[in-house]
Write a protein that holds these residues in place. Structure first.
Motif, short mmCIF file in Angstrom:
data_model
loop_
_atom_site.label_atom_id
_atom_site.label_comp_id
_atom_site.label_asym_id
_atom_site.label_seq_id
_atom_site.Cartn_x
_atom_site.Cartn_y
_atom_site.Cartn_z
N GLN A 23 0.84 -1.19 0.00
CA GLN A 23 0.00 0.00 0.00
C GLN A 23 0.88 1.25 0.00
OE1 GLN A 23 -3.41 -0.16 -0.13
NE2 GLN A 23 -3.02 -2.33 -0.44
N ALA A 24 0.46 2.26 -0.74
CA ALA A 24 1.20 3.52 -0.80
C ALA A 24 1.11 4.21 0.56
CB ALA A 24 0.63 4.41 -1.89
N LEU A 25 2.23 4.72 1.03
CA LEU A 25 2.32 5.44 2.30
C LEU A 25 2.53 6.92 2.02
CD1 LEU A 25 4.90 3.06 4.02
CD2 LEU A 25 2.43 3.10 4.38
N LEU A 51 11.90 9.13 3.86
CA LEU A 51 11.90 8.93 5.30
C LEU A 51 10.47 8.75 5.76
CD1 LEU A 51 13.92 8.83 7.58
CD2 LEU A 51 13.54 11.25 7.96
N GLY A 52 10.18 7.60 6.34
CA GLY A 52 8.82 7.26 6.75
C GLY A 52 8.58 7.51 8.22
N LYS A 53 7.55 6.85 8.71
CA LYS A 53 7.13 6.99 10.10
C LYS A 53 8.21 6.53 11.06
CE LYS A 53 2.95 6.04 12.68
NZ LYS A 53 1.68 5.34 12.67
N PHE A 54 8.39 7.25 12.13
CA PHE A 54 9.34 6.93 13.20
C PHE A 54 10.79 6.93 12.74
CE2 PHE A 54 5.43 4.51 14.39
CZ PHE A 54 5.02 5.38 15.40
N GLY A 55 11.11 7.64 11.65
CA GLY A 55 12.48 7.77 11.20
C GLY A 55 13.04 6.61 10.41
N TYR A 56 12.17 5.70 9.98
CA TYR A 56 12.63 4.58 9.17
C TYR A 56 12.67 4.97 7.70
CZ TYR A 56 12.35 1.32 13.03
OH TYR A 56 12.57 0.66 14.20
N ARG A 57 13.67 4.49 6.99
CA ARG A 57 13.79 4.71 5.55
C ARG A 57 12.89 3.70 4.84
NH1 ARG A 57 15.23 8.88 2.75
NH2 ARG A 57 16.67 9.29 4.42
N VAL A 58 12.08 4.18 3.90
CA VAL A 58 11.18 3.31 3.13
C VAL A 58 11.75 3.18 1.72
CG1 VAL A 58 8.83 3.00 2.25
CG2 VAL A 58 9.19 4.07 4.48
N PHE A 59 11.90 1.95 1.26
CA PHE A 59 12.41 1.64 -0.08
C PHE A 59 11.26 1.09 -0.90
CE2 PHE A 59 15.72 1.00 3.06
CZ PHE A 59 16.75 1.79 2.57
N GLU A 60 10.99 1.69 -2.05
CA GLU A 60 9.89 1.26 -2.90
C GLU A 60 10.40 0.94 -4.31
OE1 GLU A 60 6.05 3.63 -1.28
OE2 GLU A 60 7.29 4.68 -2.72
N THR A 61 9.72 0.00 -4.93
CA THR A 61 10.00 -0.36 -6.31
C THR A 61 8.70 -0.26 -7.10
OG1 THR A 61 11.72 -1.88 -5.60
CG2 THR A 61 10.90 -2.14 -7.85
N THR A 77 11.21 -1.48 4.67
CA THR A 77 11.71 -0.41 5.53
C THR A 77 13.01 -0.85 6.17
OG1 THR A 77 10.44 -1.23 7.40
CG2 THR A 77 9.41 0.48 6.06
N GLY A 78 13.78 0.14 6.58
CA GLY A 78 15.03 -0.12 7.27
C GLY A 78 15.45 1.12 8.03
N PRO A 79 16.45 1.00 8.89
CA PRO A 79 16.90 2.16 9.66
C PRO A 79 17.51 3.21 8.74
CG PRO A 79 18.39 0.32 9.96
CD PRO A 79 17.24 -0.19 9.16
N ASP A 80 17.47 4.45 9.20
CA ASP A 80 18.01 5.56 8.40
C ASP A 80 19.44 5.88 8.80
OD1 ASP A 80 17.74 7.52 6.38
OD2 ASP A 80 17.53 9.06 7.92
#
Length: 84
Positions: A23-25, A51-61, A77-80
């Motif tokens: 789902q798109a964020l 940069l997504g919620k709570f400081g996590y990096r979001v990777f999309e394809t 998602t992963g840490p920033d």
């Protein structure tokens, strides 16, 4: 207790199998029903990070569709930050 644990594990397994498409964020290229037309050929893979919620990096394809629109195909998602 044993039956309750089995019921919880069954419910979690059922939920994991129904995940479906990502789902798109907020921050996604297609968030809120936004339609992006790409100048690239159909089948081209487009990557997006934000940069997504709570400081996590979001990777999309995304994959460019035959009509030029983008379809979100994968998201993680992963840490920033990187540990040194």
């Amino acid at each position: 207790m044993k039956h309750a644990l089995i019921a919880v594990l069954s419910a979690l397994t059922a939920c994991a199998g129904v995940a479906g498409e990502p789902q798109a964020l907020p921050g996604s290229l297609t968030y809120g029903g936004r339609v992006i037309h790409s100048p690239y050929r159909a089948g081209t893979v487009v990557k997006n990070t934000f940069l997504g919620k709570f400081g996590y990096r979001v990777f999309e394809t995304y994959v460019v569709q035959p009509d030029g629109t983008l379809k979100l195909t994968a998201q993680s998602t992963g840490p920033d930050f990187l540990w040194q």
